[in-house]
Design a protein around this motif. Structure first.
Motif, short mmCIF file in Angstrom:
data_model
loop_
_atom_site.label_atom_id
_atom_site.label_comp_id
_atom_site.label_asym_id
_atom_site.label_seq_id
_atom_site.Cartn_x
_atom_site.Cartn_y
_atom_site.Cartn_z
N GLY A 26 0.81 -1.23 0.00
CA GLY A 26 0.00 0.00 0.00
C GLY A 26 0.83 1.27 0.00
O GLY A 26 1.83 1.37 -0.71
N ASP A 27 0.42 2.22 0.85
CA ASP A 27 1.07 3.54 0.90
C ASP A 27 2.54 3.50 1.32
O ASP A 27 3.27 4.47 1.09
N LYS A 78 6.89 2.69 -2.68
CA LYS A 78 7.09 3.66 -3.75
C LYS A 78 7.74 2.95 -4.92
O LYS A 78 8.65 2.12 -4.74
N PRO A 93 -4.12 4.34 -6.04
CA PRO A 93 -3.15 3.50 -5.30
C PRO A 93 -3.18 2.08 -5.89
O PRO A 93 -4.26 1.58 -6.22
N THR A 109 0.30 15.39 -8.34
CA THR A 109 -0.86 14.52 -8.09
C THR A 109 -1.53 14.20 -9.41
O THR A 109 -1.85 15.10 -10.19
N PRO A 112 9.90 6.36 1.93
CA PRO A 112 9.11 5.13 1.78
C PRO A 112 9.76 3.97 2.51
O PRO A 112 10.99 3.85 2.52
#
Ligand code: FAD
Length: 288
Positions: A25-26, A29, A163, A158, A48
């Motif tokens: 997930g988040d 990178k 994701p 952005t 990250p």
């Protein structure tokens, strides 16, 4: 400075990348050319916990013409754009702009997909994607989806990528033979990001009237700015000096630049008018 500690993976397939993104997930990178991500990590602007290196992936490094468009694999190095015969012949705006992205050393590593996904509002490739009327292909656990350029750039750094998605391909529409083009930018030093830049494509009919035009300003706000309304003043018209000045003025009125250490908002607005007029004049001269 050194980056914060992270775990490293170098998958060899797109499916493995997607599985890793789903798992981490988040915290994860993607690392492509590393020309933006690595400095950010070294400065601790990004930390990250998990790096997914895309450099061992096969099959995402290509430039090929398909039916009416150019397909560029996400891991294609920016330097290849300058050297590609098909780019020089049929997408000369791209060839003209590519040499202004950073320096030869950064272009040797930096990738086309990395620049578009990074979405720096002062970067050249996002502006070109808009000018050509292009799109990107995003791959996720549900497969591929194509995102038109006008929907892709959302704000500073952005994009519309969700994701868990990997940008796999960039597509540029092929404009008709005889289309004129021009790309100009003003930067403080050679190789720097643009303070303001503008790219344009223009096609003229047999009477010398503009029948299609696309202009994009960049470095003037949170995302590259398609100068659609102002440019529409040219359609059906002979692109004379007076009209080009009017389009430049109208373009400058549409942007909302900000002050920063490189330039004031007022100077950026001034540059927007001047550079728009100049690129359109040159594109008109080169058309036909
Ligand atoms: C000295 C210097 C000067 C520069 N000057 C310019 C300039 O004038 N103009 C300009 O445009 N750029 C400039 N750059 C930046 C350069 O073009 C980078 O290559 C580019 O911004 C990012 O591409 P990358 O492949 O290096 O991506 P990376 O740095 O590896 O990644 C950048 C971001 O994109 C994400 N990402 C990368 N690939 C994908 C993908 N396939 N799918 C989804 N997300 C992905 C990463 O996770 C990361 O968040 C400069 C860099 C340096 C070091």
């Amino acid at each position: 400075m050194k980056p914060a500690p992270f775990t490293y993976a170098a998958p060899e397939s797109v499916a493995e990348v997607i599985a890793l993104l789903d798992t981490h997930g988040d915290a994860a990178k993607l690392l492509a050319g590393g020309q933006s991500l690595t400095p950010m990590m070294n400065l601790r602007l990004a930390s990250p916990a998990y790096i997914i290196d895309l450099n061992c992936l096969a099959g995402l490094d290509y430039i090929e013409e398909r039916d009416g468009y150019l397909a560029i694999g996400a891991m294609t190095r920016q330097r290849r754009l300058e050297r590609s015969e098909v780019v020089r012949q049929h997408y000369p705006l791209l060839a003209e702009a590519a040499r202004l992205i950073g320096h030869p050393a950064t272009r040797n590593r930096g990738t086309v997909g990395g620049s578009i996904a990074h979405a720096d509002p002062a970067a050249e490739l996002p502006a070109l994607l808009l000018t050509y009327g292009g799109s990107v292909v995003a791959h996720g656990s549900d497969g591929d989806r194509e995102i038109p350029a006008e929907d892709f750039f959302v704000s500073y750094f952005t994009t519309a990528l969700e994701p868990g998605e990997l940008l796999t391909e960039v597509r540029l529409r092929r404009w008709p033979e005889g289309t004129g083009c021009c790309f100009l930018e003003e930067s403080r030093r050679y190789g720097d990001y643009a303070v303001v830049g503008v790219s344009a494509l223009m096609h003229l009919d047999a009477d010398g009237r503009c029948d299609e035009v696309a202009v994009t300003l960049f470095g003037v706000g949170e995302a590259p700015y398609p100068v659609a309304q102002a440019a529409s003043l040219l359609v059906g018209q002979i692109p004379g000096e007076e009209r080009l000045s009017a389009v430049g003025q109208a373009a400058a009125e549409g942007v909302e630049p900000e002050d920063d250490v490189h330039a004031s908002a007022a100077f950026r607005r001034h540059l927007s008018a001047v550079l728009t007029r100049r690129v359109l004049r040159t594109a008109a001269e080169r058309a036909g």
